[in-house]
Write a protein that holds these residues in place. Sequence first.
Motif, PDB file in Angstrom:
ATOM      1  N   LYS A  53      46.139  38.002  36.833  1.00 47.60           N
ATOM      2  CA  LYS A  53      45.964  38.821  35.995  1.00 47.60           C
ATOM      3  C   LYS A  53      47.153  39.415  35.281  1.00 47.60           C
ATOM      4  O   LYS A  53      47.107  39.872  34.004  1.00 47.60           O
ATOM      5  CB  LYS A  53      44.653  39.989  36.392  1.00 47.60           C
ATOM      6  CG  LYS A  53      44.256  41.157  35.524  1.00 47.60           C
ATOM      7  CD  LYS A  53      43.415  41.869  36.175  1.00 47.60           C
ATOM      8  CE  LYS A  53      44.101  42.673  37.298  1.00 47.60           C
ATOM      9  NZ  LYS A  53      43.375  43.701  38.055  1.00 47.60           N
ATOM     10  N   THR A  61      39.385  42.580  32.639  1.00 47.43           N
ATOM     11  CA  THR A  61      37.961  42.892  32.196  1.00 47.43           C
ATOM     12  C   THR A  61      37.567  43.871  33.365  1.00 47.43           C
ATOM     13  O   THR A  61      38.040  44.215  34.348  1.00 47.43           O
ATOM     14  CB  THR A  61      37.180  41.567  32.108  1.00 47.43           C
ATOM     15  OG1 THR A  61      37.010  41.039  33.496  1.00 47.43           O
ATOM     16  CG2 THR A  61      37.683  40.502  31.352  1.00 47.43           C
ATOM     17  N   PRO A  62      36.679  44.372  33.118  1.00 46.56           N
ATOM     18  CA  PRO A  62      35.719  45.486  33.797  1.00 46.56           C
ATOM     19  C   PRO A  62      35.600  44.844  35.282  1.00 46.56           C
ATOM     20  O   PRO A  62      35.888  45.429  36.416  1.00 46.56           O
ATOM     21  CB  PRO A  62      34.578  46.037  33.405  1.00 46.56           C
ATOM     22  CG  PRO A  62      34.832  45.751  31.882  1.00 46.56           C
ATOM     23  CD  PRO A  62      35.795  44.660  31.469  1.00 46.56           C
ATOM     24  N   LEU A  63      35.273  43.440  35.296  1.00 45.86           N
ATOM     25  CA  LEU A  63      35.052  42.826  36.626  1.00 45.86           C
ATOM     26  C   LEU A  63      36.181  42.618  37.538  1.00 45.86           C
ATOM     27  O   LEU A  63      36.383  42.764  38.573  1.00 45.86           O
ATOM     28  CB  LEU A  63      34.378  41.441  36.138  1.00 45.86           C
ATOM     29  CG  LEU A  63      33.954  40.721  37.585  1.00 45.86           C
ATOM     30  CD1 LEU A  63      33.066  41.438  38.486  1.00 45.86           C
ATOM     31  CD2 LEU A  63      33.312  39.460  37.116  1.00 45.86           C
ATOM     32  N   THR A  64      37.197  42.184  36.656  1.00 41.13           N
ATOM     33  CA  THR A  64      38.635  41.991  37.413  1.00 41.13           C
ATOM     34  C   THR A  64      39.033  43.121  38.028  1.00 41.13           C
ATOM     35  O   THR A  64      39.645  43.178  39.001  1.00 41.13           O
ATOM     36  CB  THR A  64      39.631  41.000  36.705  1.00 41.13           C
ATOM     37  OG1 THR A  64      39.833  41.690  35.361  1.00 41.13           O
ATOM     38  CG2 THR A  64      38.903  39.684  36.254  1.00 41.13           C
ATOM     39  N   GLN A  65      39.110  44.220  37.073  1.00 36.01           N
ATOM     40  CA  GLN A  65      39.632  45.424  37.655  1.00 36.01           C
ATOM     41  C   GLN A  65      38.828  46.053  38.578  1.00 36.01           C
ATOM     42  O   GLN A  65      39.462  46.632  39.746  1.00 36.01           O
ATOM     43  CB  GLN A  65      39.568  46.588  36.407  1.00 36.01           C
ATOM     44  CG  GLN A  65      40.377  46.210  35.109  1.00 36.01           C
ATOM     45  CD  GLN A  65      41.782  46.125  35.471  1.00 36.01           C
ATOM     46  OE1 GLN A  65      42.335  45.376  35.945  1.00 36.01           O
ATOM     47  NE2 GLN A  65      42.560  47.228  35.164  1.00 36.01           N
ATOM     48  N   LEU A  66      37.631  45.730  38.858  1.00 39.14           N
ATOM     49  CA  LEU A  66      36.710  46.409  40.107  1.00 39.14           C
ATOM     50  C   LEU A  66      36.811  45.436  41.196  1.00 39.14           C
ATOM     51  O   LEU A  66      36.979  46.059  42.138  1.00 39.14           O
ATOM     52  CB  LEU A  66      35.307  46.100  39.445  1.00 39.14           C
ATOM     53  CG  LEU A  66      34.100  46.822  40.429  1.00 39.14           C
ATOM     54  CD1 LEU A  66      34.370  48.312  40.770  1.00 39.14           C
ATOM     55  CD2 LEU A  66      32.754  46.513  39.998  1.00 39.14           C
ATOM     56  N   ASN A 116      43.563  50.622  38.875  1.00 38.34           N
ATOM     57  CA  ASN A 116      42.808  49.725  38.240  1.00 38.34           C
ATOM     58  C   ASN A 116      41.516  50.296  37.316  1.00 38.34           C
ATOM     59  O   ASN A 116      41.424  49.665  36.522  1.00 38.34           O
ATOM     60  CB  ASN A 116      42.163  48.567  38.989  1.00 38.34           C
ATOM     61  CG  ASN A 116      43.304  47.630  39.721  1.00 38.34           C
ATOM     62  OD1 ASN A 116      43.563  46.627  38.792  1.00 38.34           O
ATOM     63  ND2 ASN A 116      43.842  47.896  40.830  1.00 38.34           N
ATOM     64  N   LEU A 117      41.198  51.502  38.112  1.00 41.55           N
ATOM     65  CA  LEU A 117      39.945  52.043  37.292  1.00 41.55           C
ATOM     66  C   LEU A 117      40.136  53.089  36.498  1.00 41.55           C
ATOM     67  O   LEU A 117      39.379  53.775  35.949  1.00 41.55           O
ATOM     68  CB  LEU A 117      38.802  52.269  38.403  1.00 41.55           C
ATOM     69  CG  LEU A 117      38.245  50.919  39.195  1.00 41.55           C
ATOM     70  CD1 LEU A 117      37.123  51.097  40.170  1.00 41.55           C
ATOM     71  CD2 LEU A 117      38.090  49.921  38.264  1.00 41.55           C
ATOM     72  N   GLU A 121      42.665  53.195  31.917  1.00 38.75           N
ATOM     73  CA  GLU A 121      41.953  54.053  30.845  1.00 38.75           C
ATOM     74  C   GLU A 121      42.769  55.058  30.284  1.00 38.75           C
ATOM     75  O   GLU A 121      42.385  55.671  29.366  1.00 38.75           O
ATOM     76  CB  GLU A 121      40.513  54.354  31.323  1.00 38.75           C
ATOM     77  CG  GLU A 121      39.478  53.404  31.953  1.00 38.75           C
ATOM     78  CD  GLU A 121      39.183  52.241  30.936  1.00 38.75           C
ATOM     79  OE1 GLU A 121      39.181  52.779  29.823  1.00 38.75           O
ATOM     80  OE2 GLU A 121      38.913  51.207  31.360  1.00 38.75           O
TER      81      GLU A 121
END
Length: 216
Positions: A53, A61-66, A116-117, A121
Motif C-alpha cells: 500500500k 481504501t477504507p478496508l486496507t486502512q482498517l 491509518n484512520l 483524513e
Amino acid sequence: MQRLLVHPTAPEVPVPTATTTAPTPLAPPVPLQRAAGLVGLLAAAVLALNAAKRAGLVPATPLTQLLAPLAEVFALALVTALFLVCAPRIGVLGRIAFGVNHLALGALVGVEFVINLVFAELGPEQIADLRAGPLGAALTASSLLFLLGSLGFTASLTRTALPPRGALALYAAGAVPVALRAFVPELVLDLGLLALATGVAWLATWLLRTAPAGRR
C-alpha cells in the motif's frame, strides 16, 4: 558379649542423587502454539499488504486502512507463543525484553489506528499540530519502546538457540526502520516492512513445524 562386626567389603547403600533434565523447549499447549503460528502468518500478510500500500501497488481504501493495525494485534499472539516456547532458556533479561516488546506492540496498535484512520483524513498542517502536542510525544515513546523491545527480545531469543536465527535477524532488521519511520526514506521503510513480514512468517512457520503431533 558379642561384638558386631561390619564386613569391610559390605556393599554401600546407594544414595539417591538429584537428576537434572534439559528444559522443555515447547511450553505452550500444542493447539495454542499452532493457533499462534497461524495468526503469525496473518500478521506477516498484513505487513506485506501495508508495504504494498505504501509503495502504491495496492490502493489505500477504507478496508486496507482498517486492516493495517491488525499486524500488531496478530503479532502479540506470535511473540507470546515464542516467549512461552523459549521461556526455560530465555533468562531474566529475556523476560524483561519480552515485557517491553509486548507493551510496545500494544501501544503500536493505537499508533497504527491514529496513522491509518485519523491522519489519513487530515491535512499536513493538522497532522503537524497534533504531532506538536502530547500525541507526538506518545507516538515517539511508542516507537522507541518498540525499537528497544524488538532488539532486546530477538537478541534474547537468539541466545536460546531455538528459533531460526535468520528469522530473528530479519525481524530485528525490519523493526529498526519501522520504529524510526519518521526519520527514514519511504523506500527504506517499505523494505523494512518486507523484512519484518518475512521474519514474522518464518517464525510463525517454525512454530507450526515444531509443534509435536502427539502433545495436547
